[in-house]
Design a protein around this motif. Structure first.
Motif, PDB file in Angstrom:
ATOM      1  N   TYR A  46      35.564  17.979 -38.946  1.00 24.31           N
ATOM      2  CA  TYR A  46      34.586  18.603 -38.358  1.00 24.31           C
ATOM      3  C   TYR A  46      33.678  17.675 -37.396  1.00 24.31           C
ATOM      4  O   TYR A  46      33.377  17.786 -36.325  1.00 24.31           O
ATOM      5  CB  TYR A  46      33.433  19.212 -39.365  1.00 24.31           C
ATOM      6  CG  TYR A  46      33.916  20.800 -39.662  1.00 24.31           C
ATOM      7  CD1 TYR A  46      34.007  21.854 -38.770  1.00 24.31           C
ATOM      8  CD2 TYR A  46      34.435  21.158 -40.918  1.00 24.31           C
ATOM      9  CE1 TYR A  46      34.347  23.164 -39.118  1.00 24.31           C
ATOM     10  CE2 TYR A  46      34.831  22.269 -41.416  1.00 24.31           C
ATOM     11  CZ  TYR A  46      34.670  23.247 -40.301  1.00 24.31           C
ATOM     12  OH  TYR A  46      35.422  24.445 -40.634  1.00 24.31           O
ATOM     13  N   ARG A  47      33.186  16.583 -38.059  1.00 23.14           N
ATOM     14  CA  ARG A  47      32.347  15.486 -37.285  1.00 23.14           C
ATOM     15  C   ARG A  47      33.278  15.032 -36.280  1.00 23.14           C
ATOM     16  O   ARG A  47      32.627  14.762 -35.043  1.00 23.14           O
ATOM     17  CB  ARG A  47      32.152  14.473 -38.259  1.00 23.14           C
ATOM     18  CG  ARG A  47      30.848  13.880 -37.938  1.00 23.14           C
ATOM     19  CD  ARG A  47      30.254  12.922 -39.248  1.00 23.14           C
ATOM     20  NE  ARG A  47      31.220  12.304 -40.020  1.00 23.14           N
ATOM     21  CZ  ARG A  47      31.539  12.458 -41.127  1.00 23.14           C
ATOM     22  NH1 ARG A  47      30.983  13.133 -41.830  1.00 23.14           N
ATOM     23  NH2 ARG A  47      32.671  11.529 -41.801  1.00 23.14           N
ATOM     24  N   ASN A  48      34.408  14.582 -36.226  1.00 27.98           N
ATOM     25  CA  ASN A  48      35.195  14.253 -35.104  1.00 27.98           C
ATOM     26  C   ASN A  48      35.414  15.233 -33.990  1.00 27.98           C
ATOM     27  O   ASN A  48      35.496  15.104 -32.760  1.00 27.98           O
ATOM     28  CB  ASN A  48      36.611  13.698 -35.678  1.00 27.98           C
ATOM     29  CG  ASN A  48      36.577  12.293 -36.276  1.00 27.98           C
ATOM     30  OD1 ASN A  48      36.176  11.385 -35.365  1.00 27.98           O
ATOM     31  ND2 ASN A  48      36.687  12.264 -37.261  1.00 27.98           N
ATOM     32  N   GLU A  50      33.311  17.275 -33.255  1.00 27.87           N
ATOM     33  CA  GLU A  50      32.074  17.586 -32.674  1.00 27.87           C
ATOM     34  C   GLU A  50      31.901  16.401 -31.547  1.00 27.87           C
ATOM     35  O   GLU A  50      31.496  16.760 -30.582  1.00 27.87           O
ATOM     36  CB  GLU A  50      30.858  17.292 -33.716  1.00 27.87           C
ATOM     37  CG  GLU A  50      29.572  17.645 -33.423  1.00 27.87           C
ATOM     38  CD  GLU A  50      29.278  19.385 -33.224  1.00 27.87           C
ATOM     39  OE1 GLU A  50      29.204  19.930 -32.378  1.00 27.87           O
ATOM     40  OE2 GLU A  50      29.878  20.008 -34.463  1.00 27.87           O
ATOM     41  N   ILE A  51      32.376  15.440 -32.056  1.00 28.31           N
ATOM     42  CA  ILE A  51      32.401  14.217 -31.019  1.00 28.31           C
ATOM     43  C   ILE A  51      33.076  14.275 -29.812  1.00 28.31           C
ATOM     44  O   ILE A  51      33.048  13.981 -28.716  1.00 28.31           O
ATOM     45  CB  ILE A  51      32.714  12.799 -31.668  1.00 28.31           C
ATOM     46  CG1 ILE A  51      31.695  12.252 -32.755  1.00 28.31           C
ATOM     47  CG2 ILE A  51      33.005  11.653 -30.840  1.00 28.31           C
ATOM     48  CD1 ILE A  51      32.199  11.348 -33.829  1.00 28.31           C
ATOM     49  N   THR A  53      34.242  17.180 -28.713  1.00 23.15           N
ATOM     50  CA  THR A  53      33.829  18.221 -27.893  1.00 23.15           C
ATOM     51  C   THR A  53      32.660  17.766 -27.010  1.00 23.15           C
ATOM     52  O   THR A  53      32.799  17.854 -25.782  1.00 23.15           O
ATOM     53  CB  THR A  53      33.154  19.235 -28.545  1.00 23.15           C
ATOM     54  OG1 THR A  53      34.198  19.775 -29.551  1.00 23.15           O
ATOM     55  CG2 THR A  53      32.887  20.674 -27.850  1.00 23.15           C
ATOM     56  N   GLU A  54      31.907  16.975 -27.386  1.00 20.47           N
ATOM     57  CA  GLU A  54      30.807  16.280 -26.727  1.00 20.47           C
ATOM     58  C   GLU A  54      31.228  15.387 -25.614  1.00 20.47           C
ATOM     59  O   GLU A  54      30.439  15.270 -24.310  1.00 20.47           O
ATOM     60  CB  GLU A  54      29.548  15.465 -27.649  1.00 20.47           C
ATOM     61  CG  GLU A  54      28.679  16.626 -28.190  1.00 20.47           C
ATOM     62  CD  GLU A  54      27.790  15.728 -29.164  1.00 20.47           C
ATOM     63  OE1 GLU A  54      27.640  14.536 -29.298  1.00 20.47           O
ATOM     64  OE2 GLU A  54      27.417  16.418 -30.146  1.00 20.47           O
ATOM     65  N   ARG A  60      35.880  23.937 -26.923  1.00 17.06           N
ATOM     66  CA  ARG A  60      35.589  24.781 -28.004  1.00 17.06           C
ATOM     67  C   ARG A  60      36.153  26.136 -27.479  1.00 17.06           C
ATOM     68  O   ARG A  60      35.315  26.709 -26.411  1.00 17.06           O
ATOM     69  CB  ARG A  60      34.245  24.783 -28.277  1.00 17.06           C
ATOM     70  CG  ARG A  60      33.734  24.656 -29.621  1.00 17.06           C
ATOM     71  CD  ARG A  60      32.141  24.781 -29.919  1.00 17.06           C
ATOM     72  NE  ARG A  60      31.798  23.325 -29.968  1.00 17.06           N
ATOM     73  CZ  ARG A  60      31.536  22.986 -30.998  1.00 17.06           C
ATOM     74  NH1 ARG A  60      31.749  23.495 -32.126  1.00 17.06           N
ATOM     75  NH2 ARG A  60      30.935  21.591 -31.016  1.00 17.06           N
ATOM     76  N   THR A  68      35.800  29.087 -34.782  1.00 11.36           N
ATOM     77  CA  THR A  68      36.012  28.151 -33.566  1.00 11.36           C
ATOM     78  C   THR A  68      37.347  27.777 -33.401  1.00 11.36           C
ATOM     79  O   THR A  68      37.695  27.018 -34.562  1.00 11.36           O
ATOM     80  CB  THR A  68      34.820  27.450 -33.511  1.00 11.36           C
ATOM     81  OG1 THR A  68      33.649  28.062 -33.517  1.00 11.36           O
ATOM     82  CG2 THR A  68      34.950  26.596 -32.039  1.00 11.36           C
TER      83      THR A  68
END
Ligand SMILES: [Zn+2]
Ligand SMILES: [Zn+2]
Length: 144
Positions: A46-48, A50-51, A53-54, A60, A68
């Protein structure tokens, strides 16, 4: 070295997202990478994501009421989305999208490329439920 391990994990995740044409969810991606990264946790996935996607390396995709999904192809491309199971496929073929230029001009908006999504019911769900796509409209009518 922690940073180095994180970099490797992120690279493997990105590779798997790009390789898959199925637009994986975080949980599916976790199952997929466990062979290659036996020590990874779902939280790390999940954390990766997030990174990634940013940083714009993955995009997403959402279907209301479903998990998602993540797409390794970040250029705009048309999708089919199943409203029953949340599956998202890349729509094959060429589409002619009719843009109402007059309306855009009158609204004062400067518009980018259209993003095209076809909402409906996937073959698997149609087979199992006998559901028929409701409100089917001509492709030119589905620009959001
Ligand atoms: Zn479906
Ligand atoms: Zn896609």
């Amino acid at each position: 070295m922690k940073t180095r391990r994180n970099t490797i994990q992120r690279r493997v995740l990105l590779e798997e997202i790009r390789k898959s044409r199925r637009h994986l969810t975080a949980a599916e991606l976790y199952e997929t990478v466990r062979d290659r990264l036996p020590r990874i946790s779902l939280g790390t996935v999940y954390r990766n994501l997030e990174i990634l996607t940013e940083s714009g390396e993955v995009s997403r995709l959402g279907v209301a009421g479903h998990e998602t999904r993540f797409d390794g192809v970040t250029e705009r491309h048309p999708h089919y989305r199943c409203r029953v199971c949340g599956r998202i496929d890349d729509a094959e073929g060429t589409f002619s999208v009719q843009i109402e230029a007059d309306i855009a001009a009158a609204s004062g908006w400067e518009l980018g490329a259209p993003s095209v999504e076809f909402e409906g019911v996937c073959p698997a769900c149609r087979a199992s439920t006998g559901a028929r796509p409701e409100g089917t409209r001509p492709p030119g009518d589905t620009v959001h």
